[in-house]
Scaffold this active site. Structure first.
Site, PDB file in Angstrom:
ATOM      1  N   HIS A  19      34.222  32.588  44.302  1.00 44.38           N
ATOM      2  CA  HIS A  19      35.472  31.651  44.947  1.00 44.38           C
ATOM      3  C   HIS A  19      35.053  30.623  45.637  1.00 44.38           C
ATOM      4  O   HIS A  19      36.012  29.788  46.136  1.00 44.38           O
ATOM      5  CB  HIS A  19      36.118  32.924  45.784  1.00 44.38           C
ATOM      6  CG  HIS A  19      37.692  32.784  45.352  1.00 44.38           C
ATOM      7  ND1 HIS A  19      38.132  32.319  44.155  1.00 44.38           N
ATOM      8  CD2 HIS A  19      38.732  33.455  45.822  1.00 44.38           C
ATOM      9  CE1 HIS A  19      39.314  32.668  44.047  1.00 44.38           C
ATOM     10  NE2 HIS A  19      39.705  33.234  45.111  1.00 44.38           N
ATOM     11  N   ASN A  66      44.201  31.603  49.649  1.00 45.65           N
ATOM     12  CA  ASN A  66      45.545  31.686  49.015  1.00 45.65           C
ATOM     13  C   ASN A  66      46.453  30.691  49.867  1.00 45.65           C
ATOM     14  O   ASN A  66      47.545  30.674  49.648  1.00 45.65           O
ATOM     15  CB  ASN A  66      46.026  33.193  49.310  1.00 45.65           C
ATOM     16  CG  ASN A  66      45.244  34.117  48.366  1.00 45.65           C
ATOM     17  OD1 ASN A  66      44.377  33.630  47.502  1.00 45.65           O
ATOM     18  ND2 ASN A  66      45.409  35.318  48.401  1.00 45.65           N
ATOM     19  N   ASP A  91      36.860  27.030  41.882  1.00 46.72           N
ATOM     20  CA  ASP A  91      36.333  27.996  40.703  1.00 46.72           C
ATOM     21  C   ASP A  91      37.336  28.299  39.647  1.00 46.72           C
ATOM     22  O   ASP A  91      38.423  28.367  39.873  1.00 46.72           O
ATOM     23  CB  ASP A  91      35.768  29.178  41.445  1.00 46.72           C
ATOM     24  CG  ASP A  91      37.013  30.016  42.097  1.00 46.72           C
ATOM     25  OD1 ASP A  91      37.323  30.999  41.496  1.00 46.72           O
ATOM     26  OD2 ASP A  91      37.374  29.394  43.208  1.00 46.72           O
ATOM     27  N   ASN A 112      45.097  31.445  43.078  1.00 47.79           N
ATOM     28  CA  ASN A 112      46.041  31.395  44.175  1.00 47.79           C
ATOM     29  C   ASN A 112      45.843  30.196  45.072  1.00 47.79           C
ATOM     30  O   ASN A 112      46.922  29.977  45.686  1.00 47.79           O
ATOM     31  CB  ASN A 112      45.781  32.764  44.753  1.00 47.79           C
ATOM     32  CG  ASN A 112      46.502  33.887  44.054  1.00 47.79           C
ATOM     33  OD1 ASN A 112      47.400  33.840  43.224  1.00 47.79           O
ATOM     34  ND2 ASN A 112      45.874  34.929  44.446  1.00 47.79           N
TER      35      ASN A 112
END
Length: 191
Positions: A19, A66, A91, A112
């Site tokens: 991530h 997020n 990513d 997200n």
């Protein structure tokens, strides 16, 4: 002026996870252009630099993935930058490890961090560089996968991809997104 933001999660426990591919590219880009991404501003670590005569703000949002849009929006408002002058690097699990995909605009595609940016900017019309981290294994939780580390083989591939993504960002700034898409939006085996 352009804002170039790499997405990731702050903290040692998230370093070099799938991530955090966006953070990895920002570090490589900062090294390439001689910038320092350490100033705390706009809920991010920021740095200033120049690519091909164009002033750029490099960002690593510190809001957690997020909520990335909070940081991007704050910087866009402060610098009075339109969404099309905000380049996001992140990513993508739908791409093979190390594969790049450059787009001028698009949906969140289930990411997200991008959902948050679209919500805060009120548009999907911003360029992006997606860095492939590979598809999650079928029986694995998505969060566990994207917050996991690369295997040794994947890490070597990712090291090359991070450098290529930093080059691609410079190419986008220097000659435009269309040329960068032509040069980098190919499968790895085609190169």
């Amino acid at each position: 002026m352009l804002i170039i933001a790499g997405l990731g999660n702050p903290g040692k426990e998230y370093e070099n996870t799938r991530h955090n591919a966006g953070f990895m590219v920002m570090d490589a880009l900062a090294e390439k252009i001689g910038a320092d991404i350490s100033e705390k501003k706009h809920k991010a670590l920021c740095g200033k630099g120049v690519i091909g005569g164009e002033k750029v703000i490099l960002m690593k949002p510190q809001t957690y993935m997020n909520s990335s849009g909070e940081s991007i929006r704050a910087a866009a408002d402060y610098y009075k930058v339109d969404p099309e002058d905000i380049l996001i690097v992140y990513d993508d699990i739908s791409l093979a490890p190390g594969q790049l995909r450059i787009r001028a605009k698009g949906s969140a595609g289930g990411h997200n961090g991008i959902k948050s940016i679209i919500a805060h900017l009120g548009t999907q019309e911003f360029p992006r560089v997606k860095v492939g981290v590979g598809e999650k294994p079928s029986r694995m939780d998505l969060a566990d996968y994207v917050l996991g580390h690369f295997s040794k083989e994947e890490q070597a591939t990712m090291d090359d991809a991070v450098k290529e993504a930093a080059d691609a960002v410079c190419e986008i700034v220097n000659v435009g997104i269309a040329q960068a898409m032509n040069d980098h939006n190919r499968k790895k085996e085609e190169k």
